[in-house]
Design a protein around this motif. Structure first.
Motif, mmCIF file in Angstrom:
data_model
loop_
_atom_site.group_PDB
_atom_site.id
_atom_site.type_symbol
_atom_site.label_atom_id
_atom_site.label_comp_id
_atom_site.label_asym_id
_atom_site.label_seq_id
_atom_site.Cartn_x
_atom_site.Cartn_y
_atom_site.Cartn_z
ATOM 1 N N ARG A 34 0.840 -1.202 0.000
ATOM 2 C CA ARG A 34 0.000 0.000 0.000
ATOM 3 C C ARG A 34 0.882 1.261 0.000
ATOM 4 O O ARG A 34 0.689 2.173 -0.761
ATOM 5 N N THR A 35 1.824 1.333 0.929
ATOM 6 C CA THR A 35 2.800 2.435 0.930
ATOM 7 C C THR A 35 4.197 1.829 0.959
ATOM 8 O O THR A 35 4.373 0.682 1.372
ATOM 9 N N ALA A 36 5.165 2.604 0.533
ATOM 10 C CA ALA A 36 6.557 2.168 0.652
ATOM 11 C C ALA A 36 6.924 2.115 2.133
ATOM 12 O O ALA A 36 6.395 2.881 2.945
ATOM 13 N N LEU A 37 7.804 1.189 2.492
ATOM 14 C CA LEU A 37 8.376 1.127 3.842
ATOM 15 C C LEU A 37 9.816 1.617 3.737
ATOM 16 O O LEU A 37 10.530 1.244 2.802
ATOM 17 N N TYR A 38 10.244 2.435 4.690
ATOM 18 C CA TYR A 38 11.561 3.064 4.575
ATOM 19 C C TYR A 38 12.468 2.772 5.765
ATOM 20 O O TYR A 38 11.998 2.538 6.884
ATOM 21 N N ALA A 39 13.765 2.845 5.483
ATOM 22 C CA ALA A 39 14.787 2.999 6.522
ATOM 23 C C ALA A 39 15.213 4.465 6.452
ATOM 24 O O ALA A 39 15.638 4.931 5.389
ATOM 25 N N ARG A 40 15.044 5.179 7.551
ATOM 26 C CA ARG A 40 15.431 6.598 7.609
ATOM 27 C C ARG A 40 16.596 6.736 8.586
ATOM 28 O O ARG A 40 16.525 6.216 9.697
ATOM 29 N N SER A 41 17.632 7.466 8.189
ATOM 30 C CA SER A 41 18.825 7.590 9.035
ATOM 31 C C SER A 41 19.289 9.033 9.137
ATOM 32 O O SER A 41 19.200 9.791 8.171
ATOM 33 N N VAL A 42 19.792 9.374 10.328
ATOM 34 C CA VAL A 42 20.411 10.681 10.568
ATOM 35 C C VAL A 42 21.791 10.428 11.159
ATOM 36 O O VAL A 42 21.933 9.615 12.080
ATOM 37 N N SER A 43 22.799 11.103 10.629
ATOM 38 C CA SER A 43 24.162 11.014 11.164
ATOM 39 C C SER A 43 24.546 12.380 11.734
ATOM 40 O O SER A 43 24.428 13.398 11.054
ATOM 41 N N ILE A 44 24.969 12.381 13.009
ATOM 42 C CA ILE A 44 25.320 13.637 13.696
ATOM 43 C C ILE A 44 26.757 13.520 14.199
ATOM 44 O O ILE A 44 27.091 12.557 14.899
ATOM 45 N N VAL A 45 27.578 14.502 13.859
ATOM 46 C CA VAL A 45 28.994 14.478 14.269
ATOM 47 C C VAL A 45 29.292 15.724 15.086
ATOM 48 O O VAL A 45 28.951 16.843 14.682
ATOM 49 N N ASP A 46 29.929 15.531 16.270
ATOM 50 C CA ASP A 46 30.278 16.691 17.100
ATOM 51 C C ASP A 46 31.676 17.192 16.745
ATOM 52 O O ASP A 46 32.340 16.661 15.842
ATOM 53 N N GLN A 47 32.151 18.208 17.484
ATOM 54 C CA GLN A 47 33.428 18.828 17.134
ATOM 55 C C GLN A 47 34.626 17.938 17.432
ATOM 56 O O GLN A 47 35.717 18.155 16.921
ATOM 57 N N ILE A 54 21.299 7.667 14.211
ATOM 58 C CA ILE A 54 19.935 7.348 14.660
ATOM 59 C C ILE A 54 19.132 6.922 13.441
ATOM 60 O O ILE A 54 19.012 7.690 12.474
ATOM 61 N N CYS A 55 18.622 5.706 13.480
ATOM 62 C CA CYS A 55 17.912 5.152 12.327
ATOM 63 C C CYS A 55 16.551 4.656 12.774
ATOM 64 O O CYS A 55 16.417 4.077 13.849
ATOM 65 N N CYS A 56 15.550 4.872 11.927
ATOM 66 C CA CYS A 56 14.207 4.399 12.241
ATOM 67 C C CYS A 56 13.646 3.662 11.027
ATOM 68 O O CYS A 56 13.747 4.150 9.896
ATOM 69 N N LEU A 57 13.084 2.493 11.283
ATOM 70 C CA LEU A 57 12.582 1.661 10.191
ATOM 71 C C LEU A 57 11.076 1.465 10.302
ATOM 72 O O LEU A 57 10.546 1.300 11.402
ATOM 73 N N ASP A 58 10.403 1.450 9.153
ATOM 74 C CA ASP A 58 8.962 1.178 9.113
ATOM 75 C C ASP A 58 8.740 -0.328 9.264
ATOM 76 O O ASP A 58 8.422 -1.033 8.308
ATOM 77 N N LEU A 59 8.924 -0.795 10.493
ATOM 78 C CA LEU A 59 8.817 -2.227 10.804
ATOM 79 C C LEU A 59 8.152 -2.391 12.154
ATOM 80 O O LEU A 59 8.089 -1.457 12.950
ATOM 81 N N GLY A 60 7.717 -3.624 12.443
ATOM 82 C CA GLY A 60 7.113 -3.922 13.739
ATOM 83 C C GLY A 60 8.115 -3.884 14.865
ATOM 84 O O GLY A 60 7.803 -3.491 15.986
ATOM 85 N N CYS A 61 9.353 -4.314 14.583
ATOM 86 C CA CYS A 61 10.379 -4.304 15.624
ATOM 87 C C CYS A 61 11.755 -4.398 14.982
ATOM 88 O O CYS A 61 11.889 -4.700 13.796
ATOM 89 N N GLN A 128 22.575 1.384 3.372
ATOM 90 C CA GLN A 128 22.655 2.391 2.308
ATOM 91 C C GLN A 128 22.219 3.765 2.812
ATOM 92 O O GLN A 128 22.840 4.785 2.518
ATOM 93 N N SER A 129 21.138 3.782 3.633
ATOM 94 C CA SER A 129 20.661 5.084 4.146
ATOM 95 C C SER A 129 21.699 5.699 5.090
ATOM 96 O O SER A 129 21.887 6.918 5.101
ATOM 97 N N ILE A 130 22.388 4.857 5.869
ATOM 98 C CA ILE A 130 23.436 5.368 6.778
ATOM 99 C C ILE A 130 24.616 5.925 5.968
ATOM 100 O O ILE A 130 25.108 7.028 6.246
ATOM 101 N N LYS A 131 25.049 5.178 4.960
ATOM 102 C CA LYS A 131 26.179 5.645 4.119
ATOM 103 C C LYS A 131 25.838 6.986 3.465
ATOM 104 O O LYS A 131 26.653 7.906 3.440
ATOM 105 N N ASN A 132 24.622 7.082 2.922
ATOM 106 C CA ASN A 132 24.217 8.326 2.255
ATOM 107 C C ASN A 132 24.077 9.484 3.252
ATOM 108 O O ASN A 132 24.392 10.629 2.928
ATOM 109 N N ALA A 133 23.596 9.156 4.467
ATOM 110 C CA ALA A 133 23.482 10.197 5.505
ATOM 111 C C ALA A 133 24.862 10.751 5.844
ATOM 112 O O ALA A 133 25.050 11.973 5.958
#
Length: 582
Positions: A34-47, A54-61, A128-133
């Protein structure tokens, strides 16, 4: 200023009729997308060049198989620049995502079995989402915000009000006030470039069960729609490739469906296409609140994030913890036990997902009570002491399945007749094939994690924490961390890094509603988590080179030959037709 990048990748699972994860229903199978399911990732680097992923997936667990394979791939790619303590994997808990994604046996039964192509697609999208992030990192400001849903917004209801009202610290609510018996606050981490909101992370606890168990399509449910609406809104504002994560906070006892008078009648009126509209509306409420909070014209309401990135993570065997008396109301010798599922687990939830028929549950309860009476009768029996300890840990739970020792009412699994239920038929098939002799039914060794982003500490919990259980963990960690004044906020994310059922408070557990029946390690499960998170918080206060905690323990390897025996290599039709024939 931080370097931040983000990306999302579609999880390319093909609907072939495998059961979806969440409702545990043999009949809840995916034949459409019905809809695409995604892996979404954010990469944060301090000084200091510390990186938080931080990654969030459209999954049950999240499963250990997902996490361990992702860690392996990232270690190969990033080398010493990768610290697995600083990787957070979260799930939206949609009940319309692929099943068969873990190596443990029990929650894969309906699928049926383990489906390697699902796991591979998830890990591929995630990595792939982490590498691209990482590749898209740029100077970015980070702000925190919180916003409450007004009482009149029909976003969430407590589905276990009698259990909730047992907690001494809450104001009891009536059946007409279940929408108030939860945490209505959304917590937000916003990422800004040139003072414009580009992407964000939202934490708000509500089950992704707007879509019921009679539908047959993969779908992101309310959290997936919230992300899609928010990303579309940002694109319309000229933002390129925005990524918005709608993750879970304390959702264990929180439903997106009305709970109160005539609850089932009201739920049953929402059917088919209306369920998708209902999920979209719930997602729209979440999206609108997040965008309002993060795009308001008064920047004073937003708190700038400054400071270092840090993290501690430890795998803990929840089946064998002796708990300090400070977390057990002074009781000495309180312990957790092997994982056990109570009859309330098999009964399901009152609206979101009803389980076995009432008459069958009554029979289960009778048998569980009779079995306990028998075990308490014979002090000279070889297993008397073991069962005394088990019952002390599990309290009032009417135990049906001892998942640790793989027994149903004291008998090895595989004995109930297959004719009763297709799930039993599948379990018996796996037992006969020798597919679960040395494999755990459910995880017992699970990761507990606290990550630090400047003045924010985020507690990352596996499994499903109820509203008050999560609040108590936050309070425990807060008391420890406020010793270091630079940590000002403590938030909690659930469904992180693995899945181990539910965590209720001790008081809620006594009610033995669904959530208590699925709190696997007994009535002191929350106390064990509080104790271990307190230890981790103390370690986080120390300099890295002075920390002493267990970073080596991991779940035992699942025997490959057993995993192969319960793996589906195109034999789905056979397994399903066998199950349906019984």
């Amino acid at each position: 200023m931080y370097q931040v990048g983000w990306d999302k990748q579609q999880i390319k699972v093909i609907p072939k009729g495998y059961a979806m994860f969440g409702y545990g229903q043999w009949s809840h199978r995916a034949y459409e997308q019905r809809t695409a399911l995604y892996a979404r990732s954010v990469s944060i680097v301090d000084q200091q060049h510390n990186r938080l992923l931080i990654c969030c997936l459209d999954l049950g667990c999240i499963t250990h198989a997902m996490r361990s394979q992702t860690v392996e791939r990232l270690t190969e790619t990033l080398g010493s620049a990768f610290d697995e303590n600083q990787l957070v994997l979260m799930a939206t808990h949609t009940h319309s995502g692929p099943g068969g994604c873990g190596h443990e046996a029990l929650y894969n039964m309906p699928t049926p079995g383990f489906v390697p192509e699902h796991l591979n697609a998830i890990v591929e999208a995630l990595v792939q989402s982490i590498k691209n992030a990482i590749a898209s990192e740029q100077d970015t400001e980070i702000f925190l915000s919180t916003q409450h849903f007004p009482e009149q917004i029909p976003i969430a209801w407590n589905r276990s009000i009698n259990a909730y009202n047992r907690n001494p610290e809450v104001k009891p609510h009536t059946e007409a006030e279940t929408h108030l018996a939860l945490n209505r606050e959304m917590q937000l981490i916003g990422f800004y470039r040139e003072q414009k909101l580009q992407s964000f992370i939202s934490l708000f606890g509500v089950h992704a069960t707007c879509l019921g168990n009679s539908l047959n399509a993969y779908d992101g449910d309310n959290k997936g729609y919230a992300a899609a609406f928010s990303e579309q809104a940002l694109i319309r504002q000229g933002i390129q490739n925005p990524v918005t994560i709608f993750a879970q906070a304390t959702a264990g006892d929180v439903s997106p469906h009305f709970h109160g008078k005539d609850q089932l009648k009201i739920r049953n009126k929402i059917k088919g296409e209306q369920e998708y509209q209902y999920a979209q509306q719930n997602g729209r409420y979440q999206s609108e609140l997040a965008l309002t909070a993060l795009q308001q014209t008064i920047p004073e309401k937003l708190q700038t994030v400054e400071g270092k990135i840090d993290a501690v993570m430890s795998y803990v065997d929840l089946s064998n913890i002796e708990i300090p008396a400070e977390f057990t109301y002074g009781q000495l010798g309180a312990k957790t036990s092997q994982p056990c599922h109570g009859t309330a687990f098999f009964a399901g939830t009152p609206v979101d997902g009803l389980g076995a028929p009432k008459v069958l549950i009554k029979g289960m309860q009778f048998l569980a009570d009779q079995f306990r009476k028998q075990k308490n009768k014979h002090p000279n029996a070889a297993d008397f002491a073991a069962y005394q300890q088990l019952y002390a840990s599990q309290g009032p739970k009417q135990i049906l399945l001892e998942a640790g020792t793989k027994k149903i009412l004291g008998q090895p699994i595989g004995f109930p007749p297959s004719i009763l239920d297709p799930l039993i038929a599948e379990m018996n098939r796996q037992v006969k094939a020798g597919a679960i002799q040395h494999s755990p039914l459910v995880p017992s060794v699970v990761p507990l994690q606290i990550v630090r982003l400047g003045q924010l500490a985020l507690i990352c919990c596996p499994g499903e924490f109820t509203t008050i259980a999560g609040q108590r963990v936050i309070d425990t960690v807060k008391q420890t961390l406020t010793a270091q004044a630079s940590i000002e906020r403590v938030w909690l994310a659930s469904y992180c890094n693995d899945y181990m059922g539910y965590v209720t408070t001790y008081e809620e557990y006594q009610q033995q509603a669904y959530e208590g029946g699925h709190t696997l390690f007994g009535q002191w499960t929350l106390a064990a988590c509080q104790s271990k998170f307190k230890d981790l918080a103390e370690q986080l206060l120390l300099e890295k080179n002075k920390r002493h905690y267990d970073e080596m323990t991991r779940p035992q390897q699942i025997p490959e030959q057993e995993l192969a025996k319960r793996t589906n290599h195109g034999n789905l039709k056979t397994a399903v037709s066998q199950g349906e024939a019984v």
